[in-house]
Scaffold this active site. Structure first.
Site, mmCIF file in Angstrom:
data_model
loop_
_atom_site.group_PDB
_atom_site.id
_atom_site.type_symbol
_atom_site.label_atom_id
_atom_site.label_comp_id
_atom_site.label_asym_id
_atom_site.label_seq_id
_atom_site.Cartn_x
_atom_site.Cartn_y
_atom_site.Cartn_z
ATOM 1 N N ASP A 48 0.862 -1.169 0.000
ATOM 2 C CA ASP A 48 0.000 0.000 0.000
ATOM 3 C C ASP A 48 0.914 1.239 0.000
ATOM 4 O OD1 ASP A 48 -2.169 1.676 -0.018
ATOM 5 O OD2 ASP A 48 -3.193 0.774 1.669
HETATM 6 C C1 BGC Z 1 -5.199 3.074 0.380
HETATM 7 C C2 BGC Z 1 -5.442 1.972 -0.617
HETATM 8 C C3 BGC Z 1 -5.421 2.497 -2.028
HETATM 9 C C4 BGC Z 1 -4.123 3.235 -2.260
HETATM 10 C C5 BGC Z 1 -3.999 3.785 -3.668
HETATM 11 C C6 BGC Z 1 -4.004 3.928 0.001
HETATM 12 O O1 BGC Z 1 -3.914 5.056 0.821
HETATM 13 O O2 BGC Z 1 -5.001 2.512 1.656
HETATM 14 O O3 BGC Z 1 -6.664 1.317 -0.328
HETATM 15 O O4 BGC Z 1 -5.574 1.456 -2.937
HETATM 16 O O5 BGC Z 1 -4.038 4.310 -1.342
HETATM 17 O O6 BGC Z 1 -4.852 4.823 -3.892
#
Ligand code: BGC
Length: 744
Positions: free
Chosen positions: A298
């Site tokens: 993530d």
């Molecule tokens: C979130 C994810 C997301 C990623 C990309 C992160 O802050 O936890 O769920 O897919 O950002 O946008």
């Protein structure tokens, strides 16, 4: 039958052959790659890195020099995200085209894979169709509908040139404080497994080369939603028996359903950040669950091993830890530090080449699978799949089925269309409070990006009653001070007050809250509305249960609308004025207060409350229980018939029940089957949902509903962490009907 079987076997054979070919192609390509090219493939950056003006970019224009730096110098394999807000279909297609054009200037011409978060519909394309968040979809108890929505999301992503969706969220919603609760399927394992698997199949089943499919990404593995404080990305402490009973099954099922990728929990479990957990990433996910696809981090989570979790003394050590634990791709995402550090680490022998090759192989296989090597550009035919009128119908159907009627005292609802109403409260003229997070912007709060024909609740009610019969005390926008003026509610001449309260949109950390009670000023509005003596209908647009215990007794009707997407307002008005008979069921327990958070699948010692000299069975005492949801008609269950008084490890148990619509309106009803293991080596739950079926019945109509259980449906994780079914007596519960059977 034989023909179908032959077809299935042939299809399986060919998909197997294809998978092998993709793998062989990937292996052949890896042989031609330099270490720099490999490390580049493992690097994912955000659009702001290559867009003119970075994060402030408004129009999707790319910065030619920055693009060159990313693709030529750093050889990045993947790009994600948008900058300030959603872009048009055409702009997305242009962005992707320019990126792929640049890859043509590299030695091996490996296309970039672009990923976006299409969480409840395609979030980041203007005029895409938004649907209920997963919490609302769980209330529909309709996996087929969830699948249909996933297919639309896939088409609208693919029309935008994007082949990788960062969805679905498979974290279970057992901590209502958690700011990502609305992205979950609620507190039950079975609903999470069923919905998650249906959605993943729908994203991928057409075959990823087809412009109607996208690679899915199950997230966030593992234990993200169980943080102690409920604050985003804060620590989880969890014994493995709990992890395996409640948090892992959704991922196990999703792997079986064929998910191509997985994203890792940014948090930590028992003091170990999941991004550094070789046990969870390699031993459990790869070896035990057999997941073959791509593991992506993530946001910034490798860096954070060093600068937030403090388990890596240097940024390079953080990279070494994560890659050796099993990460394939790093969502860096704002610079190229990962590339430099990983290169250094490989050269120093801190990460073996075999691990790099393994990671790159998985990335390339995905790129072959989604057809990027055949054609990396947005397909012409995909564009026609954007914005079809039928998607709006599906959005309305889904919002209808999400609506959950929690209270209907004296059958105050549905209201007649000959009444005059006062519409009040902060969500009455808000679009963002109906859609929530991941709606054209990350936080979903900027209403200028929503489709022009999005309706407010006020507008949808005016459409029903005519402007002369609707008055309001509210102004545009959730935070408008007009909305909170409780002194204005005494308007005379109305027959009812429709009070629209809840939460404005939020996502992730900005959604952290110190308090689950509905904010004081909203409670004050409700009290003032009740004090007028008019019947008050409370409409809740919220992503998690906000306590309303103090005001509930003075509300005549309560409708839980969640954040149900584009057609939320229309669906609310349809339910309030009887054009739709509600059938949603709560996918979570609606608690009374912070001290009364007990989940439906409680243990006996949570059920039996100890009081002095006595014990009483009201330990589960929520405001509204899991599975609650009223209808304008009534359903009666009768004749529970079991095919046998017992079940063995090799047999199946068939359960028949007759359901009758005994009221005067047509309606839908979800028949839920729960079981209880009476005695077991691990304290059994008072009930666990094992199956459900949603049926539609005309007024007066009866239907037999059939369920089949086998031993796996009764299993639990024992003290040795094995999933077992123990011999003994079980109780089965469907509505108010019960039966017993033996497992031997
Ligand atoms: C979130 C994810 C997301 C990623 C990309 C992160 O802050 O936890 O769920 O897919 O950002 O946008």
């Amino acid at each position: 039958m034989k023909k179908i079987l032959f077809l299935v076997i042939t299809l399986c054979y060919y998909s197997q052959v294809n998978a092998q070919t993709d793998l062989q192609k990937a292996e052949a390509l890896i042989k031609k790659m330099t270490i720099e090219e490999k490390v580049g493939q493992m690097t994912q950056v955000t659009l702001a890195v290559i867009a003119k003006g970075g994060w402030g970019n408004q129009d999707g224009a790319l910065d030619a020099a920055a693009l060159k730096k990313a693709i030529i110098d750093y050889k990045v394999g993947s790009v994600l995200n948008t900058t300030a807000h959603a872009l048009s279909v055409d702009t997305w297609r242009e962005v992707i085209t320019q990126i792929q054009d640049e890859t043509k200037n590299t030695k091996l011409k490996i296309p970039v894979i672009y990923g976006l978060d299409g969480i409840h519909g395609q979030t980041y394309t203007l005029n895409s169709t938004l649907f209920p968040h997963s919490i609302g979809m769980a209330a529909t108890r309709n996996p087929e509908m969830a699948a249909a929505i996933a297919k639309v999301t896939a088409k609208e992503l693919r029309a935008s040139g994007v082949r990788w969706n960062f969805a679905p969220v498979l974290d279970i919603g057992r901590q209502p404080l958690w700011s990502r609760f609305p992205e979950t399927y609620g507190e039950d394992v079975y609903i999470g497994k069923t919905m998650g698997a249906a959605v993943i199949k729908a994203y991928e089943e057409d075959g990823l080369k087809n412009p109607t499919a996208v690679a899915s990404c199950m997230k966030h593995y593992l234990g993200y939603s169980a943080s102690r404080t409920g604050k985003d990305r804060t620590p989880t402490y969890m014994p493995e028996i709990e992890m395996r009973e409640y948090y892992l099954p959704q991922f196990r099922e999703a792997v079986k359903a064929g998910a191509s990728t997985i994203m890792i929990n940014s948090g930590e479990i028992n003091g170990e950040p999941v991004h550094a957990s070789k046990y969870l990433l390699t031993d459990v996910l790869r070896k035990e669950l057999g997941f073959q696809g791509l593991i992506v981090t993530d946001w910034e989570d490798i860096k954070r091993l060093h600068d937030r979790h403090n388990v890596a003394a240097t940024p390079r050590q953080a990279v070494v830890m994560a890659i050796n634990a099993g990460i394939d791709m790093s969502m860096v995402p704002s610079d190229f530090s990962f590339y430099d550090l990983l290169l250094e680490a490989v050269k120093k022998g801190e990460v073996p080449m075999s691990r790099i090759d393994d990671a790159v192989k998985r990335i390339l296989v995905l790129k072959y699978k989604v057809g990027l090597f055949d054609n990396p550009y947005p397909e012409e035919s995909a564009k026609n799949n954007f914005g079809k009128a039928e998607y709006q119908t599906l959005a309305l159907d889904a919002a209808h089925e999400a609506m959950t009627l929690l209270k209907n005292q004296d059958n105050v609802l549905p209201l007649s269309k000959n009444v005059k109403v006062l519409v009040a409260g902060p969500s009455a003229q808000s679009i963002s409070a109906l859609n929530g997070c991941w709606s054209y912007t990350w936080q979903g709060k900027e209403e200028q990006w929503y489709p022009a024909d999005s309706k407010t609740i006020l507008q949808a009610i005016i459409d029903k009653l005519g402007g002369n019969n609707v008055i309001t005390t509210t102004g545009k926008g959730f935070d408008n001070p007009l909305n909170y003026d409780a002194t204005k509610l005494g308007a005379s001449g109305v027959d009812a007050i429709i009070l629209c309260v809840g939460e404005n949109a939020y996502a992730e950390s900005p959604g952290n809250t110190r308090e689950l009670a509905l904010p004081d000023e909203q409670l004050a509005l409700a009290k003032a509305a009740a004090a007028t003596g008019k019947p008050v209908i409370l409409v809740l647009t919220e992503g998690r249960p906000r306590f309303i215990t103090g005001i509930e007794p003075s509300m005549k009707g309560i409708l839980m609308a969640y954040w149900s997407g584009k057609k939320t307002a229309e669906a609310i008005a349809d339910v309030l004025f009887g054009d739709y008979n509600p059938d949603g069921k709560l996918p979570f327990t609606y608690p009374r207060s912070m001290g009364e958070i007990v989940l439906y699948d409680r243990k006996p010692t949570e059920e039996i409350r100890e009081v002095f000299n006595d014990n009483i069975s009201n330990g589960y005492d929520p405001l509204f229980p899991f599975g609650h949801g009223l209808s304008y008609t009534t359903f009666e269950y009768s004749d529970v018939l079991l095919s046998s008084p017992s079940l063995s490890s090799s047999s199946k148990l068939t359960i028949n029940i007759t359901v009758k619509n005994s009221g005067s309106r047509d309606g839908k009803n979800t028949v839920e089957l729960y079981t209880r293991d009476l005695y077991a080596s691990i304290t059994p739950s008072m009930k666990r949902l094992r199956a459900f079926q949603k049926i539609s019945l005309k007024a007066g109509e009866s239907r037999k509903v059939t369920f089949t259980l086998d031993k796996n449906d009764l299993a639990f994780v024992n003290a040795q962490l094995k999933t077992v079914t123990e011999a003994g007596e079980f109780e089965l519960m469907i509505g108010d009907k019960k039966a017993k059977f033996i497992y031997k």
